[in-house]
Design a protein around this motif. Sequence first.
Motif, short mmCIF file in Angstrom:
data_model
loop_
_atom_site.label_atom_id
_atom_site.label_comp_id
_atom_site.label_asym_id
_atom_site.label_seq_id
_atom_site.Cartn_x
_atom_site.Cartn_y
_atom_site.Cartn_z
N TRP A 198 0.83 -1.20 0.00
CA TRP A 198 0.00 0.00 0.00
C TRP A 198 0.87 1.26 0.00
O TRP A 198 0.53 2.25 -0.64
N ALA A 199 2.00 1.23 0.68
CA ALA A 199 2.89 2.40 0.72
C ALA A 199 3.55 2.62 -0.64
O ALA A 199 3.71 3.76 -1.09
N MET A 200 3.92 1.54 -1.28
CA MET A 200 4.55 1.65 -2.60
C MET A 200 3.57 2.23 -3.61
O MET A 200 3.96 3.06 -4.44
N ASP A 201 2.30 1.80 -3.55
CA ASP A 201 1.29 2.33 -4.46
C ASP A 201 1.10 3.83 -4.26
O ASP A 201 1.05 4.59 -5.24
N ILE A 202 1.00 4.25 -3.03
CA ILE A 202 0.84 5.68 -2.74
C ILE A 202 2.07 6.46 -3.20
O ILE A 202 1.95 7.54 -3.78
N ARG A 203 3.25 5.91 -2.95
CA ARG A 203 4.49 6.58 -3.36
C ARG A 203 4.51 6.77 -4.88
O ARG A 203 4.89 7.83 -5.39
N ARG A 204 4.09 5.75 -5.64
CA ARG A 204 4.05 5.85 -7.10
C ARG A 204 3.06 6.93 -7.54
O ARG A 204 3.34 7.70 -8.46
N GLU A 205 1.89 6.97 -6.91
CA GLU A 205 0.90 7.99 -7.26
C GLU A 205 1.42 9.39 -6.98
O GLU A 205 1.23 10.30 -7.80
N ILE A 206 2.04 9.58 -5.84
CA ILE A 206 2.58 10.89 -5.49
C ILE A 206 3.67 11.30 -6.47
O ILE A 206 3.73 12.45 -6.91
N THR A 207 4.53 10.36 -6.83
CA THR A 207 5.60 10.65 -7.79
C THR A 207 5.02 11.04 -9.14
O THR A 207 5.48 12.00 -9.77
N ALA A 208 4.01 10.32 -9.60
CA ALA A 208 3.37 10.64 -10.88
C ALA A 208 2.73 12.02 -10.84
O ALA A 208 2.87 12.81 -11.79
N ASP A 209 2.03 12.35 -9.75
CA ASP A 209 1.43 13.67 -9.61
C ASP A 209 2.50 14.76 -9.60
O ASP A 209 2.34 15.81 -10.23
N PHE A 210 3.59 14.52 -8.89
CA PHE A 210 4.68 15.48 -8.81
C PHE A 210 5.28 15.71 -10.20
O PHE A 210 5.53 16.86 -10.59
#
Length: 122
Positions: free
Chosen positions: A7-19
């Motif tokens: 779950w943390a990896m998924d959120i990290r990927r989403e945040i990176t994509a948004d950034f």
Amino acid sequence: EDRYADWAMDIRREITADFCRLLIKLADAYADLERYPQAIEAGEAALAKDPLLESVYRRLMTFHYCNGEKAQALKVYRDCIKLFEELFGESPTPATRQLEQIIRSDEPIECPPAHDQLDYRS
């Protein structure tokens, strides 16, 4: 507690994509103002987070070329080719190859570039 939980990896990927999307929009905003050094800086920051964003390579090529830096624009293309051939065994898309030919032959391009020419997807 576990930084590497799914779950943390998924959120990290989403945040990176948004950034990355925000950095691309920032680069485009700077380019609209013909502030190419800042546009280049924002584009390079996006590539530092995700080096597989081919549209960012095209942006950087365009920004450098519009800033009178043809050699640097062609270097960005070479960097893109090297990465894509090493990772995928393929060349960049026809759009990227076409932009390289335009730059190499010193053809005029729209400065600042139109946003529809530089999509946010790839």
